[in-house]
Write a protein that holds these residues in place. Structure first.
Motif, short mmCIF file in Angstrom:
data_model
loop_
_atom_site.label_atom_id
_atom_site.label_comp_id
_atom_site.label_asym_id
_atom_site.label_seq_id
_atom_site.Cartn_x
_atom_site.Cartn_y
_atom_site.Cartn_z
N PRO A 1 -54.27 3.90 -10.21
CA PRO A 1 -54.96 3.97 -8.91
C PRO A 1 -54.80 5.32 -8.21
O PRO A 1 -55.77 5.85 -7.66
CB PRO A 1 -54.31 2.83 -8.11
N PHE A 2 -53.58 5.87 -8.24
CA PHE A 2 -53.37 7.16 -7.58
C PHE A 2 -54.11 8.29 -8.31
O PHE A 2 -54.75 9.14 -7.68
CB PHE A 2 -51.87 7.47 -7.51
N ILE A 3 -54.01 8.30 -9.64
CA ILE A 3 -54.70 9.34 -10.41
C ILE A 3 -56.21 9.21 -10.24
O ILE A 3 -56.93 10.22 -10.13
CB ILE A 3 -54.31 9.24 -11.90
N LEU A 4 -56.70 7.97 -10.20
CA LEU A 4 -58.13 7.75 -9.97
C LEU A 4 -58.55 8.32 -8.62
O LEU A 4 -59.59 8.98 -8.51
CB LEU A 4 -58.44 6.26 -10.03
N LEU A 5 -57.74 8.10 -7.60
CA LEU A 5 -58.05 8.64 -6.27
C LEU A 5 -58.10 10.16 -6.30
O LEU A 5 -58.99 10.77 -5.70
CB LEU A 5 -57.00 8.14 -5.26
N LEU B 1 -61.93 7.78 -15.69
CA LEU B 1 -63.28 8.34 -15.61
C LEU B 1 -64.19 7.53 -14.69
O LEU B 1 -65.28 8.00 -14.35
CB LEU B 1 -63.87 8.44 -17.02
N VAL B 2 -63.75 6.34 -14.29
CA VAL B 2 -64.50 5.61 -13.27
C VAL B 2 -64.56 6.43 -11.98
O VAL B 2 -65.43 6.23 -11.13
CB VAL B 2 -63.86 4.23 -13.01
N GLY B 3 -63.66 7.41 -11.87
CA GLY B 3 -63.69 8.30 -10.71
C GLY B 3 -65.00 9.03 -10.53
O GLY B 3 -65.38 9.38 -9.40
N ILE B 4 -65.71 9.30 -11.63
CA ILE B 4 -66.99 10.01 -11.52
C ILE B 4 -68.01 9.19 -10.73
O ILE B 4 -68.54 9.66 -9.72
CB ILE B 4 -67.54 10.38 -12.92
N PRO B 5 -68.31 7.93 -11.16
CA PRO B 5 -69.26 7.17 -10.35
C PRO B 5 -68.71 6.81 -8.98
O PRO B 5 -69.47 6.78 -8.00
CB PRO B 5 -69.53 5.92 -11.19
N VAL B 6 -67.41 6.53 -8.89
CA VAL B 6 -66.84 6.18 -7.59
C VAL B 6 -67.00 7.34 -6.61
O VAL B 6 -67.33 7.14 -5.43
CB VAL B 6 -65.36 5.78 -7.72
N ALA B 7 -66.78 8.57 -7.09
CA ALA B 7 -66.96 9.75 -6.23
C ALA B 7 -68.38 9.82 -5.70
O ALA B 7 -68.60 10.17 -4.53
CB ALA B 7 -66.62 11.02 -7.00
N ASN B 8 -69.34 9.49 -6.55
CA ASN B 8 -70.73 9.52 -6.11
C ASN B 8 -71.10 8.32 -5.24
O ASN B 8 -71.86 8.45 -4.29
CB ASN B 8 -71.65 9.59 -7.34
N ILE B 9 -70.55 7.14 -5.57
CA ILE B 9 -70.82 5.94 -4.79
C ILE B 9 -70.30 6.11 -3.36
O ILE B 9 -71.00 5.83 -2.38
CB ILE B 9 -70.19 4.70 -5.44
N MET C 1 -70.00 1.86 -17.65
CA MET C 1 -68.99 2.60 -18.40
C MET C 1 -67.78 1.73 -18.71
O MET C 1 -67.18 1.84 -19.79
CB MET C 1 -68.58 3.88 -17.67
N ILE C 2 -67.42 0.81 -17.80
CA ILE C 2 -66.30 -0.09 -18.07
C ILE C 2 -66.67 -1.08 -19.18
O ILE C 2 -65.89 -1.29 -20.12
CB ILE C 2 -65.91 -0.84 -16.78
N LEU D 1 -72.31 8.33 -18.31
CA LEU D 1 -70.97 7.86 -17.95
C LEU D 1 -70.35 7.03 -19.07
O LEU D 1 -69.14 7.11 -19.33
CB LEU D 1 -71.03 7.05 -16.66
N SER D 2 -71.17 6.24 -19.76
CA SER D 2 -70.67 5.46 -20.90
C SER D 2 -70.24 6.38 -22.03
O SER D 2 -69.24 6.12 -22.72
CB SER D 2 -71.75 4.49 -21.38
N PHE D 3 -70.97 7.46 -22.23
CA PHE D 3 -70.58 8.48 -23.22
C PHE D 3 -69.21 9.06 -22.86
O PHE D 3 -68.31 9.15 -23.70
CB PHE D 3 -71.64 9.58 -23.26
N GLN D 4 -69.04 9.46 -21.61
CA GLN D 4 -67.78 10.07 -21.20
C GLN D 4 -66.61 9.10 -21.30
O GLN D 4 -65.49 9.49 -21.64
CB GLN D 4 -67.91 10.62 -19.78
#
Length: 441
Positions: free
Chosen positions: A32-36, A159-167, A306-307, A361-364
């Motif tokens: 969670p921290f690294i994702l943030l 890598l869920v951080g990519i869509p979360v950053a955009n969301i 991606m998940i 995102l699924s590729f990454q």
């Protein structure tokens, strides 16, 4: 009690450790921290796409100047990626990731005070220098904490951080753009200032929340520490015997360069869409705050896809097919981007772009299990950095080419076809690679 008896007792306790509960504890503590941190880093990387809605006019930036300046981030990233990752390998993640986050936060804030094309380009270059090493550093950090399939799960969540950053970032960025005049600053300046502050704060938090390795984690029992260190050591010894663990082993392995090429193509798609999507949506005639909401939609779908895609790829039954999951995702992205180039109805165009974003995102989410499956030690530090640094040049080539092609053709049709072609090339490279984990150099 002599040393041998203590060792036998510790070994017996380690053998009794429950893998599932231990690794789930590690996931809860670190991910969670690294994702943030990744959400904040990615947001600072792409928020210039929203700033451009008014910044380009204020600074007199043409499409080609914006694309070139935005892409220079990745040139700075390229030159300092490998040295930064080797420094992390030497000094530890706690100190080095803290340094990275604080320095990029400060430089991102200073970007709010650029005055023209040259200062904008220079600020982006220095921002890339500051952030260099963060992403491959996290991948390297994972090799010191997550064995085998757990590393694939950790990477996918990271890598869920990519869509979360955009969301999260797209609506916030759109709303901040509406604060024009606050404190005497323009909307795009407010955006860059406020979205950079969390990086500095999280950089300080890294000093307290990121232990360098299991043996230094107070929240693991001694038995859990020993078991995890033993598992990781056994895995790394196996990889070192097969592929080497020295820096030159990475730099002389052709598969590392092939992966860098595939990553280069993927990032052309990822960053080109990320940086230009607000301006594509703006052509629908929407105000800035609505642009932010619409831009978040593809990434909501992408976060789920991606998940699900990574879970499917990481199933034991699909262990021999993971390259097809990686290549298949990027082929779908290429087809969707190509389709979007010829669609003019806003809804149809956004559906195609949404499929493209979800596929990239699924590729990454599945791609990074490949290099971490055969690189270890200094070979991992240098090899992962090399793959990321060469790959990130796609973040320079993609946005820059879109800017030049758009300026020449007065539209997004041909720029999007360029991106689709790059993605298709990435799929070809991936399939030609074979599975490095099953091969010797």
């Amino acid at each position: 009690m002599n040393r041998d008896m203590k060792h036998d007792i510790a070994t017996g306790a380690a053998a009794a450790v429950d893998e599932q509960s231990t690794m789930k504890k590690v996931m809860r503590r670190l991910i969670p921290f690294i994702l943030l941190c990744y959400v904040v880093s990615y947001l600072d990387r792409i928020n210039v796409g929203f700033a451009a809605l008014t910044m380009n006019k204020d600074l007199g930036l043409t499409p080609s100047q914006f694309g070139l300046g935005a892409g220079l981030f990745f040139i700075g990233y390229f030159f300092f990626e490998i040295p930064s990752n080797l420094a992390l390998h030497r000094f530890g993640a706690r100190m080095w990731i803290s340094r990275i986050m604080i320095s990029w936060g400060v430089i991102s804030m200073l970007t709010a005070f650029v005055v023209g094309p040259k200062s904008f380009a220079l600020a982006r270059f220095f921002l890339g220098m500051a952030e260099a090493g963060f992403t491959p550093g996290i991948y390297l950090y994972f090799t010191k904490w997550f064995p085998g399939q757990w590393r694939g799960k950790a990477t996918a969540f990271f890598l869920v951080g990519i869509p979360v950053a955009n969301i999260i970032g797209s609506p916030i960025s759109g709303a901040l753009m509406e604060l024009h005049g606050l404190w005497g600053y323009k909307g795009w300046q407010i955006l860059l200032l406020l979205e950079a502050l969390p990086a500095v704060l999280l950089g300080i938090a890294c000093l307290f929340l990121l232990p360098d390795r299991p043996a230094k984690a107070s929240w693991l029992s001694p038995a859990e520490q020993q078991w995890l260190e033993s598992e990781l050591g056994r895995e790394q010894n196996t990889l070192a015997a097969r592929h080497g663990n020295k820096l030159r082993d990475a730099f002389t392995n052709w598969r590392v360069f092939a992966l860098a090429g595939a990553n280069f193509c993927g990032i052309i798609g990822s960053l080109s869409i990320g940086l230009w999507l607000p301006q594509i949506i703006k052509e629908f005639g929407l105000p800035s705050h609505q642009v932010g909401l619409v831009a978040a939609v593809p990434y909501v779908v992408g976060a789920v896809s991606m998940i699900l895609w990574s879970r499917l790829a990481n199933r034991p039954a699909n262990a021999d097919k993971r390259l097809f999951f990686v290549a298949g995702a990027i082929v779908m992205a290429a087809a969707a981007i190509a389709a979007s180039a010829f669609l003019h109805d806003p809804l149809q165009k956004m559906i195609a772009i949404t499929v493209a974003v979800a596929s990239i995102l699924s590729f990454q989410a599945t791609f990074w299990a490949i290099p971490s499956g055969f690189l270890t030690g200094r070979a991992a530090a240098g090899g992962l950095a090399l793959i990321v640094s060469i790959g990130n040049l796609g973040g320079f080539v993609g946005p820059s080419m879109i800017g030049f092609i758009r300026e020449a053709t007065k539209g997004f049709t041909y720029p999007l076809l360029f991106v689709a072609g790059a993605l298709l090339l990435g799929a070809v490279i991936t399939l030609a690679l074979g599975d490095p984990a099953k091969s010797r150099q």
